[in-house]
Design a protein around this motif. Sequence first.
Motif, PDB file in Angstrom:
ATOM      1  N   SER A 601       0.825  -1.216   0.000  1.00 20.00           N
ATOM      2  CA  SER A 601       0.000   0.000   0.000  1.00 20.00           C
ATOM      3  C   SER A 601       0.855   1.260   0.000  1.00 20.00           C
ATOM      4  O   SER A 601       0.340   2.363   0.025  1.00 20.00           O
ATOM      5  N   GLY A 602       2.213   1.079   0.004  1.00 24.37           N
ATOM      6  CA  GLY A 602       3.094   2.234  -0.096  1.00 24.37           C
ATOM      7  C   GLY A 602       3.612   2.769   1.224  1.00 24.37           C
ATOM      8  O   GLY A 602       4.303   3.781   1.253  1.00 24.37           O
ATOM      9  N   LYS A 603       3.287   2.101   2.347  1.00 24.12           N
ATOM     10  CA  LYS A 603       3.775   2.581   3.632  1.00 24.12           C
ATOM     11  C   LYS A 603       5.190   2.052   3.892  1.00 24.12           C
ATOM     12  O   LYS A 603       5.492   0.889   3.647  1.00 24.12           O
ATOM     13  N   ILE A 604       6.028   2.943   4.403  1.00 22.52           N
ATOM     14  CA  ILE A 604       7.411   2.573   4.705  1.00 22.52           C
ATOM     15  C   ILE A 604       7.435   1.723   5.977  1.00 22.52           C
ATOM     16  O   ILE A 604       6.842   2.098   6.991  1.00 22.52           O
ATOM     17  N   MET A 605       8.109   0.581   5.924  1.00 25.56           N
ATOM     18  CA  MET A 605       8.237  -0.295   7.086  1.00 25.56           C
ATOM     19  C   MET A 605       9.414   0.173   7.939  1.00 25.56           C
ATOM     20  O   MET A 605      10.542  -0.326   7.830  1.00 25.56           O
ATOM     21  N   ARG A 606       9.150   1.157   8.809  1.00 29.13           N
ATOM     22  CA  ARG A 606      10.217   1.719   9.636  1.00 29.13           C
ATOM     23  C   ARG A 606      10.737   0.716  10.657  1.00 29.13           C
ATOM     24  O   ARG A 606      11.868   0.841  11.138  1.00 29.13           O
ATOM     25  N   ARG A 607       9.927  -0.267  11.007  1.00 25.53           N
ATOM     26  CA  ARG A 607      10.382  -1.302  11.934  1.00 25.53           C
ATOM     27  C   ARG A 607      11.639  -1.981  11.388  1.00 25.53           C
ATOM     28  O   ARG A 607      12.602  -2.211  12.120  1.00 25.53           O
TER      29      ARG A 607
END
Length: 640
Positions: A601-607
């Motif tokens: 969905s385009g969200k950055i996986m900062r984890r």
Amino acid sequence: MPDNPTTKHARIRSLEEYHEAYRRSVENPEQFWAEVAEPFTWRRKWSKVLDSDMAAGRNEWFQGARLNITENCLDRHLASRANKLAIIYEPNDPKTRHLRLTYRELHQEVCKFANVLHNNGVEKGDRVCIYMPMIPQLAIAVLACARIGAVHSVIFAGFSATAIADRVNDAQATVVLTADGLNRGAKQIPVKRVVDEALETCPGVRRVIVVEHLGWPVHMHEGRDVWYHEEAEDVPKTCPAEEMDAEDPLFILYTSGSTGKPKGVVHSTAGYMVWADYTFRNVFQIEENDIYWCTADIGWVTGHSYLLYGPLLAGSTSLMFEGIPTYPDAGRFWEVIDKHSVSIFYTAPTAIRSLMAAPLDNVLSYSLDSLRVLGSVGEPINEEAWYWYYQHVGKERCPVVDTWWQTETGGIMISAMAGITPSKPTHAGLPMPGVQPVLLTQEGKEIEGNDEEGYLAIKHSWPGIIRTTYGDHERAVQTYFAPYKGYYFTGDGARRDENGLYRIIGRVDDVINVSGHRFGTAEIENAINQNQNVVESAVVAFPHDVKGQGIYAYVICRPAAATKDKAHIEASIIETIVAQIGKIAKPDKIQIVSGLPKTRSGKIMRRILRKVAEGEISNLGDTTTLLDPAVVDEIIEGRK
């Protein structure tokens, strides 16, 4: 909008009307929402508008009411809009002919698909998982499930077999709807083969219905798999709509949890319907002749609420796009807008930034004269992208609505209303009527006044609020309602400016505390992204011996910066941050990368980025569901 059955109470047309509607929604929410809901098609009206216990995560709207959402999306429009376009389908390949479905045609196709589901044993309350490309049959299948009272759970057609299996098993789905394959840009994805692999560990699935999309040969599992076109040959074009209770589940949509197990967010029928319709009309200021385009996939909540349900509830024309913004070139979005005279365009900052990196001629080659409203969704839009979008796409005449909401909220919570309420770059704006946002201290005390920041929470129920997480209500309570008793906790930090406009400053766990100074990752990223060398960035915290937390910045540079010295680029970025925020916000480490780990969905996986920054690369978790898993290996190697 003439002849629209829900116009009377739903549409706000001035700032004064907004303030009046907001006042009424707070002072007497039950009366306010009863008036908004009144004009919908109900089999039976409600006995009580709201029964809510936020601490227990219990929220019931329009208790006792009976309805079917598809009668409100389709049947009620047939008297005045039967020949109006409901869906325009634009295929992946621009050389392939597009398809148009009127409300009458869509109604017939939904009824046919519903009858096929009935004939294959699907009953009210059954869970049906859908793993399909962005083709009309996906929208039709979703509505067909709702027509007969089955609970749909759409899985983005790009998730791995493991991710599909997790969702199918958690939902206890007995039927899966899919297609032979899909083209996404230049990529070919064997959708049916991925489903077959997933179902090896899904013993509860007894039927797979396959839509023929590309004509690819696929393996059909005898006794389980059937072709949709064969099943639909002789079925009627009418199907009675199942009568549903207001609180019956409409759909389950899985979101990635902080643990490995995805959360099945459940939305109910009546509250979700009223919320999707109300927010759609008001945020985008919909008119009767609009051609509206939301670029999201129906596999995400944005596609549910603002590609499918919201537009159809309002009797609008919704454009559905199978492809990607850069295929066959970076002008595809703008070509589609001109081709179909799109008047409202709703997309993600990720897409905007990727198109900013392409030559400007890709935009300037098209007139875009039909546009009147621009929208942004998915994450806070940084200032440079906002201005680029406003100037080059909207030609400085289209208001930009920067919408903040979540899968769990069902629809838009904080946003400008196009041309009605104030709009300010990097700020979502004012809350929708019915939404009562508060800023909390870490201890849970409400922060009064403007020009303040804190943890963002909502202190009263609204119709679109999450009802539960499927099969595990305690998880919903602990995640959303237990952190601050009596509130829905968003997990985001926010700032309220001097005029009361809200700015989302990132997830609470994305707030970096440097020597006692708190910075939202979005704030630092916004500064970095204003540097002329930068396309996109992601900032995370990592342990620092002196400061407590240091700032680690991952930066994607423009192609033109490839010839520049790395040290020069880093110095330039630091100079920009110091100018925008101050020396305290200088990154301790800057890593130039070619891409960032993002969900579909385009969200950055900062984890993942945090773990890499901390050097904990042995326990990154499942990366197969990322848009491009290989980018993680590249980032790890670059850090070394």
